[in-house]
Motif scaffolding. Structure first.
Motif, PDB file in Angstrom:
ATOM      1  N   ILE A 221      16.506   4.678  -1.941  1.00 40.02           N
ATOM      2  CA  ILE A 221      17.620   5.572  -1.630  1.00 40.02           C
ATOM      3  C   ILE A 221      18.725   5.352  -2.670  1.00 40.02           C
ATOM      4  N   TYR A 222      19.247   6.449  -3.218  1.00 39.94           N
ATOM      5  CA  TYR A 222      20.405   6.376  -4.108  1.00 39.94           C
ATOM      6  C   TYR A 222      21.668   6.730  -3.328  1.00 39.94           C
ATOM      7  N   ASP A 223      22.743   6.039  -3.643  1.00 37.75           N
ATOM      8  CA  ASP A 223      24.039   6.362  -3.040  1.00 37.75           C
ATOM      9  C   ASP A 223      24.000   6.410  -1.517  1.00 37.75           C
TER      10      ASP A 223
ATOM     11  N   LEU B 179      17.261  10.132  -0.498  1.00 38.43           N
ATOM     12  CA  LEU B 179      15.945   9.500  -0.394  1.00 38.43           C
ATOM     13  C   LEU B 179      15.037  10.044  -1.492  1.00 38.43           C
ATOM     14  N   VAL B 180      14.698   9.174  -2.450  1.00 37.66           N
ATOM     15  CA  VAL B 180      13.952   9.625  -3.625  1.00 37.66           C
ATOM     16  C   VAL B 180      12.485   9.178  -3.576  1.00 37.66           C
ATOM     17  N   LEU B 181      12.215   7.953  -3.168  1.00 39.48           N
ATOM     18  CA  LEU B 181      10.830   7.524  -2.961  1.00 39.48           C
ATOM     19  C   LEU B 181      10.588   7.431  -1.467  1.00 39.48           C
TER      20      LEU B 181
ATOM     21  N   GLY C 286       3.405  12.501 -13.211  1.00 41.90           N
ATOM     22  CA  GLY C 286       4.160  13.424 -12.379  1.00 41.90           C
ATOM     23  C   GLY C 286       5.194  14.152 -13.200  1.00 41.90           C
ATOM     24  N   ALA C 287       5.681  15.249 -12.635  1.00 41.37           N
ATOM     25  CA  ALA C 287       6.649  16.076 -13.344  1.00 41.37           C
ATOM     26  C   ALA C 287       7.993  15.364 -13.436  1.00 41.37           C
ATOM     27  N   ASN C 288       8.833  15.910 -14.277  1.00 40.54           N
ATOM     28  CA  ASN C 288      10.214  15.491 -14.389  1.00 40.54           C
ATOM     29  C   ASN C 288      10.856  15.466 -12.994  1.00 40.54           C
ATOM     30  N   GLY C 289      11.423  14.321 -12.629  1.00 37.23           N
ATOM     31  CA  GLY C 289      12.118  14.234 -11.346  1.00 37.23           C
ATOM     32  C   GLY C 289      11.249  13.807 -10.177  1.00 37.23           C
ATOM     33  N   ALA C 290       9.988  13.564 -10.413  1.00 33.58           N
ATOM     34  CA  ALA C 290       9.076  13.180  -9.314  1.00 33.58           C
ATOM     35  C   ALA C 290       9.381  11.787  -8.759  1.00 33.58           C
ATOM     36  N   GLY C 291       9.978  10.937  -9.610  1.00 34.60           N
ATOM     37  CA  GLY C 291      10.323   9.588  -9.158  1.00 34.60           C
ATOM     38  C   GLY C 291       9.647   8.468  -9.936  1.00 34.60           C
ATOM     39  N   LYS C 292       9.115   8.781 -11.098  1.00 39.53           N
ATOM     40  CA  LYS C 292       8.397   7.770 -11.892  1.00 39.53           C
ATOM     41  C   LYS C 292       9.352   6.664 -12.358  1.00 39.53           C
ATOM     42  N   THR C 293      10.457   7.088 -12.967  1.00 36.35           N
ATOM     43  CA  THR C 293      11.426   6.103 -13.461  1.00 36.35           C
ATOM     44  C   THR C 293      11.967   5.261 -12.307  1.00 36.35           C
ATOM     45  N   THR C 294      12.232   5.914 -11.214  1.00 36.90           N
ATOM     46  CA  THR C 294      12.746   5.198 -10.039  1.00 36.90           C
ATOM     47  C   THR C 294      11.750   4.134  -9.577  1.00 36.90           C
ATOM     48  N   THR C 295      10.466   4.465  -9.611  1.00 40.70           N
ATOM     49  CA  THR C 295       9.444   3.495  -9.197  1.00 40.70           C
ATOM     50  C   THR C 295       9.457   2.282 -10.124  1.00 40.70           C
TER      51      THR C 295
ATOM     52  N   ALA D  52      22.288  -0.890 -10.817  1.00 38.70           N
ATOM     53  CA  ALA D  52      23.276  -0.290 -11.713  1.00 38.70           C
ATOM     54  C   ALA D  52      23.426   1.208 -11.463  1.00 38.70           C
ATOM     55  N   GLU D  53      22.445   1.787 -10.778  1.00 33.72           N
ATOM     56  CA  GLU D  53      22.501   3.234 -10.519  1.00 33.72           C
ATOM     57  C   GLU D  53      22.770   3.524  -9.046  1.00 33.72           C
ATOM     58  N   ARG D  54      23.249   2.510  -8.330  1.00 33.55           N
ATOM     59  CA  ARG D  54      23.538   2.672  -6.909  1.00 33.55           C
ATOM     60  C   ARG D  54      22.294   3.054  -6.116  1.00 33.55           C
TER      61      ARG D  54
ATOM     62  N   MET E 199      12.450   0.648 -21.263  1.00 35.67           N
ATOM     63  CA  MET E 199      13.089   1.820 -20.676  1.00 35.67           C
ATOM     64  C   MET E 199      12.810   3.098 -21.444  1.00 35.67           C
ATOM     65  N   GLU E 200      12.898   4.180 -20.700  1.00 37.91           N
ATOM     66  CA  GLU E 200      12.802   5.512 -21.280  1.00 37.91           C
ATOM     67  C   GLU E 200      13.968   5.694 -22.257  1.00 37.91           C
ATOM     68  N   GLY E 201      13.700   6.343 -23.374  1.00 35.03           N
ATOM     69  CA  GLY E 201      14.781   6.536 -24.325  1.00 35.03           C
ATOM     70  C   GLY E 201      14.956   5.323 -25.225  1.00 35.03           C
TER      71      GLY E 201
ATOM     72  N   ASP F  53       8.105   3.111 -19.712  1.00 36.55           N
ATOM     73  CA  ASP F  53       8.580   4.392 -19.193  1.00 36.55           C
ATOM     74  C   ASP F  53       8.539   5.462 -20.269  1.00 36.55           C
ATOM     75  N   GLU F  54       7.656   6.434 -20.094  1.00 36.66           N
ATOM     76  CA  GLU F  54       7.599   7.633 -20.933  1.00 36.66           C
ATOM     77  C   GLU F  54       7.533   7.310 -22.431  1.00 36.66           C
ATOM     78  N   PRO F  55       6.526   6.517 -22.828  1.00 36.20           N
ATOM     79  CA  PRO F  55       6.463   6.128 -24.243  1.00 36.20           C
ATOM     80  C   PRO F  55       6.272   7.310 -25.195  1.00 36.20           C
TER      81      PRO F  55
ATOM     82  N   GLU G 220       4.291   8.498 -17.280  1.00 39.63           N
ATOM     83  CA  GLU G 220       4.108   9.518 -18.321  1.00 39.63           C
ATOM     84  C   GLU G 220       4.106  10.928 -17.756  1.00 39.63           C
ATOM     85  N   GLN G 221       4.734  11.830 -18.466  1.00 42.20           N
ATOM     86  CA  GLN G 221       4.567  13.256 -18.165  1.00 42.20           C
ATOM     87  C   GLN G 221       3.395  13.815 -18.960  1.00 42.20           C
ATOM     88  N   ASN G 222       3.035  13.136 -20.042  1.00 45.04           N
ATOM     89  CA  ASN G 222       1.913  13.553 -20.870  1.00 45.04           C
ATOM     90  C   ASN G 222       0.613  13.034 -20.236  1.00 45.04           C
TER      91      ASN G 222
HETATM   92  P1  ATP Z   1      12.001  11.710 -15.512  1.00 47.67           P
HETATM   93  O1  ATP Z   1      10.814  12.213 -16.209  1.00 47.67           O
HETATM   94  O2  ATP Z   1      13.203  12.584 -15.628  1.00 47.67           O
HETATM   95  O3  ATP Z   1      12.309  10.268 -15.780  1.00 47.67           O
HETATM   96  P2  ATP Z   1      11.095  10.794 -13.002  1.00 47.67           P
HETATM   97  O4  ATP Z   1       9.813  11.234 -12.392  1.00 47.67           O
HETATM   98  O5  ATP Z   1      11.092   9.490 -13.676  1.00 47.67           O
HETATM   99  O6  ATP Z   1      11.617  11.877 -13.980  1.00 47.67           O
HETATM  100  P3  ATP Z   1      13.363   9.877 -11.574  1.00 47.67           P
HETATM  101  O7  ATP Z   1      14.193   9.726 -12.778  1.00 47.67           O
HETATM  102  O8  ATP Z   1      12.840   8.665 -10.924  1.00 47.67           O
HETATM  103  O9  ATP Z   1      12.154  10.862 -11.854  1.00 47.67           O
HETATM  104  O10 ATP Z   1      14.183  10.726 -10.524  1.00 47.67           O
HETATM  105  C1  ATP Z   1      13.675  11.054  -9.251  1.00 47.67           C
HETATM  106  C2  ATP Z   1      14.727  11.785  -8.429  1.00 47.67           C
HETATM  107  O11 ATP Z   1      15.810  10.917  -8.180  1.00 47.67           O
HETATM  108  C3  ATP Z   1      15.323  13.010  -9.109  1.00 47.67           C
HETATM  109  O12 ATP Z   1      15.477  14.016  -8.164  1.00 47.67           O
HETATM  110  C4  ATP Z   1      16.664  12.538  -9.598  1.00 47.67           C
HETATM  111  O13 ATP Z   1      17.580  13.586  -9.626  1.00 47.67           O
HETATM  112  C5  ATP Z   1      17.041  11.491  -8.572  1.00 47.67           C
HETATM  113  N1  ATP Z   1      17.877  10.431  -9.153  1.00 47.67           N
HETATM  114  C6  ATP Z   1      17.573   9.655 -10.200  1.00 47.67           C
HETATM  115  N2  ATP Z   1      18.553   8.776 -10.462  1.00 47.67           N
HETATM  116  C7  ATP Z   1      19.513   9.012  -9.538  1.00 47.67           C
HETATM  117  C8  ATP Z   1      20.796   8.432  -9.267  1.00 47.67           C
HETATM  118  N3  ATP Z   1      21.262   7.420  -9.993  1.00 47.67           N
HETATM  119  N4  ATP Z   1      21.511   8.931  -8.240  1.00 47.67           N
HETATM  120  C9  ATP Z   1      21.026   9.953  -7.498  1.00 47.67           C
HETATM  121  N5  ATP Z   1      19.835  10.517  -7.686  1.00 47.67           N
HETATM  122  C10 ATP Z   1      19.082  10.077  -8.701  1.00 47.67           C
END
Ligand code: ATP
Length: 248
Positions: A15-17, A21-23, A40-49, A59-61, A93-95, A171-173, A204-206
């Motif tokens: 959970i952010y903030d 609820l993201v995962l 998974g697509a952009n925003g699916a939650g890969k980075t969060t995992t 650091a991201e609450r 990290m990504e980037g 993350d996303e090499p 990966e998105q690729n």
């Molecule tokens: P990307 O390819 O952009 O990295 P991803 O699959 O890795 O996509 P995440 O970055 O994990 O996805 O993001 C998953 C969801 O969590 C998205 O809807 C995003 O908007 C949300 N999210 C990510 N970081 C935060 C944050 N710090 N606060 C609130 N919501 C966030």
């Protein structure tokens, strides 16, 4: 796969903030010595995992509010990112996040910050990194900020290697890299896996390239794993073909 897991993520919620609820209950396993793709697509939650595993959500609450994460048979949710690095798990990290104003070699040396085994061992590992990445040896005195995207990705992976990891969360090499460089990076992942025994969890998105190098894959949609299987089976799966590999 029957190999002992090096990492298992068990039904985690993130959970952010306090409210977002993201995962929504993610489970996955990386066998020791495996290369596992998290797709998974952009925003699916890969980075969060990945950040949940390496404990970088603070650091991201964000916080893990349910479930458990086990690395090398130890429950690790409460460990600091540095403690996890000391135990052998590190995230790239990504980037890429190289320090642009430091040279390539200085960047690599920052990767050894958690080590206590002395300058000789660190120097030897620097040479090991240069053997895997001859391009970094050539660019050792260049400011990282002035190197190419591919070189920065190599620098980021090289820096991670300097901590002597058993596992790298990558993350996303492929992000922002030309196809040929993407192959080059993944070839190095494969060699590090085979020669150094490093296990990989790569987001990966690729899908195409990831499933050629990974042994197993998980597909994440809106915070849930919707499909998983051997890479070969996923490559032949009709839904994967249609939605992730771009062939109908
Ligand atoms: P990307 O390819 O952009 O990295 P991803 O699959 O890795 O996509 P995440 O970055 O994990 O996805 O993001 C998953 C969801 O969590 C998205 O809807 C995003 O908007 C949300 N999210 C990510 N970081 C935060 C944050 N710090 N606060 C609130 N919501 C966030």
């Amino acid at each position: 796969t029957s190999a002992q897991p090096i990492l298992s993520v068990n039904n985690i919620e993130v959970i952010y903030d306090h409210v977002i609820l993201v995962l929504k209950g993610v489970s996955l396993t990386v066998p020791a010595g495996g290369i596992v793709a998290l797709l998974g697509a952009n925003g699916a939650g890969k980075t969060t995992t990945l950040k949940a595993v390496s404990n970088l959500l603070g650091a991201e609450r964000g916080e893990v509010t349910k479930g458990s994460i086990v690395f090398k048979e130890e429950q690790v949710e409460a460990l600091s990112p540095n403690d996890l690095v000391r135990r052998g798990c590190i995230q790239v990290m990504e980037g890429r996040h190289c320090f642009g104003h430091l040279t390539v070699e200085e960047n690599l040396m920052t990767g050894a910050y958690t080590r206590k085994d002395g300058a000789g061992a660190v120097k030897a590992d620097l040479e090991m990194v240069y053997d895997y990445f001859p391009r970094l040896r050539e660019r050792r005195s260049s400011l990282a900020g002035y190197t190419s995207g591919g070189e920065q990705q190599m620098c980021a992976i090289g820096r991670a290697l300097m901590s002597r990891p058993n596992m790298i969360l990558l993350d996303e090499p492929s992000m922002g890299l030309a196809p040929q460089l993407v192959e080059e990076i993944f070839e190095i992942v494969k060699v590090l896996n085979e020669k150094e025994g490093v296990s990989f969890l790569l987001a990966e998105q690729n899908t195409n390239v990831a499933l050629r190098y990974a042994t197993y894959g998980y597909i994440l949609e809106a915070g849930r794993i919707v499909l998983d299987g051997d890479a070969k089976a996923l490559r032949e799966n009709e839904d994967v073909k249609e939605f992730y590999l771009g062939v109908g």
